[in-house]
Design an enzyme around this catalytic site. Structure first.
Site: not given
Ligand code: PAF
Length: 283
Positions: A32-33, A35, A37, A61, A150, A187
């Protein structure tokens, strides 16, 4: 771009590069890339001749009840973005390839790193992250790996794991990419309704206010944290934490410690509707 669903296929493809002495830079993702990424992919190219990305939504996770099933899977669009970004190889395994049997050997980060902040609200999350990242590192064997700031705590855990486990990999952390209104790209922003999306930049604005206050000389950290939480709550958010921490180990700066403010970071996590957003800003 070559797409490899299997470990064996990827290893064969990368053998040539390794034998030719080419450097490999690796960017692991859950797809779900956005900018943010793509900025990592572009930066990866500056560090190595071969750029490898991965897309794998890592069940380990996520806790039961979190958004593992709902996590957006947009494989075709992601491939198009990676191709346009000049990525050479995409490793895209399914669960049977990554975890053919339950992953019994796992990497356990120390409690003071994995049980604070995100770890307090998502127990086991960093064990899952460290385990999959270590496994991906073994599969890809990169010289360089890139992660977005982030996820500040994630980067700290990975850097410490790499150091303590003696992985021969340089970890590069890259600045958070933000929308024009300041919202950190994620995402999970895709879960927000139009109304929530309009409200969402408040999280970054509150972090900025705390950073500005600290730069302006305010050292009453606990009041600053409370004021930011209250401001979020007043606008319908449910904050998990707003925390002023040392960048190096994410522990609280004690009242008597003279920590340079440049060594601090302000981190926050809060729910807006059913979407949980995280963000941070370095002072
Ligand atoms: O940041 C992410 O997308 C994930 O936590 C990672 C590093 C790809 C591990 O699954």
């Amino acid at each position: 771009m070559q797409v490899h669903p299997t470990i064996a296929g990827l290893r064969t493809a990368l053998q040539q590069a390794t034998q030719a002495g080419q450097k490999i830079a690796f960017v692991p993702t859950m797809g779900n890339l956005h900018d943010g990424h793509i900025a990592l992919m572009t930066e990866a190219r500056a560090h190595a001749e071969v750029v490898v990305a991965s897309i794998f939504v890592n069940r380990l996770q996520f806790r039961p009840g979190e958004d593992f099933d709902a996590y957006p899977r947009t494989f075709e669009a992601d491939c198009a973005r990676l191709r346009a970004a000049g990525v050479d190889h995409l490793f895209a395994p399914d669960e049977a390839e990554m975890y053919p049997q339950p992953q019994q050997y796992q990497i356990e980060p120390p409690p003071e790193q994995q049980s604070i902040l995100e770890g307090e609200f998502r127990p086991g999350h960093f064990r899952g992250v460290a385990t999959v990242v270590a496994k991906l590192f073994n599969i890809v064997q990169p010289q360089v790996a890139l992660f977005g700031k982030k996820d500040f705590q994630q980067v700290m855990v990975i850097k410490n794991m790499v150091r303590e486990m003696a992985f021969s990999i340089d970890i590069i952390d890259s600045p958070t990419i933000r929308a024009n209104d300041g919202l950190a790209l994620s995402s999970r922003n895709g879960y927000l309704s139009a109304e929530e999306r309009a409200e969402a930049p408040r999280l970054a604005r509150e972090l900025k206010k705390v950073v500005t206050a600290i730069r302006g000389g305010n050292r009453d950290y606990s009041s600053l944290e409370s004021a930011a939480k209250q401001a979020l709550t007043a606008h319908g958010w449910v904050p998990d934490y707003v925390a002023i921490r040392r960048k190096s180990d994410l522990q609280s700066p004690s009242a008597h410690e003279s920590v340079l403010v440049e060594n601090l970071v302000v981190l926050a996590a809060a729910k807006l509707g059913s979407t949980r957003l995280i963000d941070n800003m370095e002072v």
